[in-house]
Design an enzyme around this catalytic site. Sequence first.
Site, mmCIF file in Angstrom:
data_model
loop_
_atom_site.group_PDB
_atom_site.id
_atom_site.type_symbol
_atom_site.label_atom_id
_atom_site.label_comp_id
_atom_site.label_asym_id
_atom_site.label_seq_id
_atom_site.Cartn_x
_atom_site.Cartn_y
_atom_site.Cartn_z
ATOM 1 N N THR A 164 -9.961 4.592 -9.396
ATOM 2 C CA THR A 164 -10.289 3.195 -9.592
ATOM 3 C C THR A 164 -11.159 2.642 -8.466
ATOM 4 O O THR A 164 -12.231 2.093 -8.710
ATOM 5 C CB THR A 164 -8.987 2.367 -9.684
ATOM 6 O OG1 THR A 164 -8.179 2.957 -10.709
ATOM 7 C CG2 THR A 164 -9.268 0.931 -10.059
ATOM 8 N N LYS A 196 1.289 -1.791 5.328
ATOM 9 C CA LYS A 196 0.190 -2.682 5.712
ATOM 10 C C LYS A 196 0.548 -3.477 6.969
ATOM 11 O O LYS A 196 -0.298 -3.710 7.828
ATOM 12 C CB LYS A 196 -0.128 -3.625 4.555
ATOM 13 C CG LYS A 196 -0.727 -2.886 3.343
ATOM 14 C CD LYS A 196 -0.666 -3.742 2.086
ATOM 15 C CE LYS A 196 -1.334 -3.052 0.896
ATOM 16 N NZ LYS A 196 -1.029 -3.745 -0.378
ATOM 17 N N GLY A 218 -0.224 -3.504 -16.637
ATOM 18 C CA GLY A 218 -0.940 -2.730 -15.623
ATOM 19 C C GLY A 218 -0.873 -3.333 -14.231
ATOM 20 O O GLY A 218 -1.590 -2.901 -13.333
#
Lengths: 436, 436
Positions: free
Chosen positions: A13, A205, A187
């Site tokens: 992607t 993160k 999704g």
Amino acid sequence: MREIKIGMLGFGTVGTGVIKILFQNQTSIEEKLGARIVIKKIADIDMERDRGINIPRETLTTDCMEVIDDPEIDIVVELIGGYEPARTYIIESISRGKNVVTANKALLATKGLEIFNLAYKKGVDIGFEGSVGGGIPIIRAVKEGLVANNILSIYGIINGTANYILSKMAHEGGKFKDVLRKAQEKGYAEADPTLDVEGIDSAHKLAILVSLCFGTKISLEDIYTEGISQISPLDIKFAKEFGYSIKLLAIAKMEGNSISARVHPTMLPQNHPLSAVDGVFNAIAIHGDAVGPTIFYGRGAGMMPTGSAVLSDIIDISRNIINKSQQRVPPLGYQWNRIKDMKIKPIEELEVRYYLRFSVIDRPGVLSKISGILGDNNISIASVIQKGRQIEGAVPVVMITHEAKERNIRRALELINNLPVVLEKTILIRIEDRNL
Amino acid sequence: MREIKIGMLGFGTVGTGVIKILFQNQTSIEEKLGARIVIKKIADIDMERDRGINIPRETLTTDCMEVIDDPEIDIVVELIGGYEPARTYIIESISRGKNVVTANKALLATKGLEIFNLAYKKGVDIGFEGSVGGGIPIIRAVKEGLVANNILSIYGIINGTANYILSKMAHEGGKFKDVLRKAQEKGYAEADPTLDVEGIDSAHKLAILVSLCFGTKISLEDIYTEGISQISPLDIKFAKEFGYSIKLLAIAKMEGNSISARVHPTMLPQNHPLSAVDGVFNAIAIHGDAVGPTIFYGRGAGMMPTGSAVLSDIIDISRNIINKSQQRVPPLGYQWNRIKDMKIKPIEELEVRYYLRFSVIDRPGVLSKISGILGDNNISIASVIQKGRQIEGAVPVVMITHEAKERNIRRALELINNLPVVLEKTILIRIEDRNL
């Protein structure tokens, strides 16, 4: 026009996004960079899939080493994700003197120092803007825009999936499991959503942000991590009554000479700007000693936003290649020999206000028993909601405490949860409504 | 440790902030830069004022040319403000091969191209992060973080004084004049507030953002500019009834091959993130074709926030000096020979929805007369509020139009304002509720 040649590992992607943007905005990118970025090679196991872009067959390969070994390639863009073989490919690339761009937060959160150290030794650049906050240029903001500041705190909504689920639960109701299933259908959540909903991705993160903001090493194990799967519609409803929203926050603060770092569902005042961050959006609030509070907001994931971040690194490194100024800004913003070891405060030492929801049998004396145990542990109560209605046999009693030590809260809850009148494990949600 | 020597012109609020931060955060700045920033000389007419920081007497001078002529100084920081002598000093500094940092938006908005062109020719850097959005690193975000994007639109709250006044009017009520006076007493508005409340300061900053975002030249005269002094509590009240807030917005959009750029009070949906930006805070929403919507939020002015931005430029340029990579990123982000002339759309061609408040005599047929003129000019009405009560002799009639051409609106209002039943000039506020 000068050409900068890049090779890409992984054509999923984000990789598709990078190529799409590069094609679509070729003119303006060249007008800015003064050079052309050329895709020399892309390695992916899937050579057949239609990605909606026209790539010459000879650009594609199934062999990552073919990319890494190509002497013409200046920058290797690692978009495979995960620990291995991504780590090995990055190490091999750097070893061959190649600059690297990656969006691999799991890898950087765990093997970042090894990778940055090697890059330092080999004199190459490593860009990872895409690893935190998707398209939000937060890495660059911390390393360069806010460089003059000592950072005091970080509050981040940095997982779009978790924020989407919490936003849906808050606005449309529904239980965690049902909302998660719908998010999966659309999704917005992975088939295995563990990394996202259990806060692990946010912790990855946060580890990167902590290193950048405080110039320090941090292990993932030092970040207390708790997800949103225990959050119920009832808690969201009570939060609203108290004027709070519930967000999965990644929080880190400089506290004297140590750092606290944690990921957990958090009650935030409804009028705080982060409370308004809905759906798949991310936002990171950074408080600097000079600049004061700042917030950076945007799409935290996705083909084009993360592609935008990855390309910003490619262009930045291209400028360094053109100007022979690699390592102009060190990977973590601090000179490599100035990265410190700092004390990480254990979660037991946290002092905040707590939301506690007890599920108890509606019987005289229960409230006094619970509040007695809290009092014995130095926890004082700011407000209580006790409503008479039965929910699945139990009555919810909700308390907001004054600031208390997490250690004391845990000790008290262990005792309270063992009381025969307490039917379920007490729900605890930390509140952040000061120093925001 | 290597030293980078800077000289400063103007030792007022922002200059004091720069020095304060430099002293306070010296260690961490050196840990990041790997070099020491040394204040070699500061020129200011006031050598006596106690600024709360310890500067050796011999560092101070009243003669700016002493700073500019000092061969040891690498970077000249211009913080005098205004057009002259600031322009001359910057030109003289660049001519001597010095790098320049400035926060002078008025100068850059009008003489930016002359200055950038000279810097290009002399091979030096010019930093101006402090010129827009105070401490928000928006210049860097556009030039580097979002570099891969074609920017589609900019919506900015970029004047703290105007936003403070509008926020106070919205939350606490009060007329513009009274709230302005209180803001002046608190130091949030200048004795002469014209630049701030009439939108001129916002237009200066928008001109800079337009050049950066679209790689184009723009003159200040091409930016339609309207301030907030006409906004009344009545309009704020009606805006709320329709679900809008009123903000002074600086707006620019790419529209085909031309650009629109304007500053005016704007009605924004109350749930839009920019509606929540209160008081002296600034926020800039940038929509990029790849990244999607982003927002950058923080303090838009003040000693320490603007000092933080100015220092980020000093450190950035220091890195270029150390790496001999000046002009690594061109001043406007685009290669100097790729700055375009683009068509600027005149305000008459704007098409948005409009809020119109008519002050009319409460008499039969008035509404039909007004709506007749609107209809004749191709303006169709989406909603009307007409309330019977008299306000100072006149009755307010409020209409929200569907999308209409500004040219038609202006023609219609000229006719309507001349009707004998219309007692005051009609109030017009543009609405932005699409494509945000």
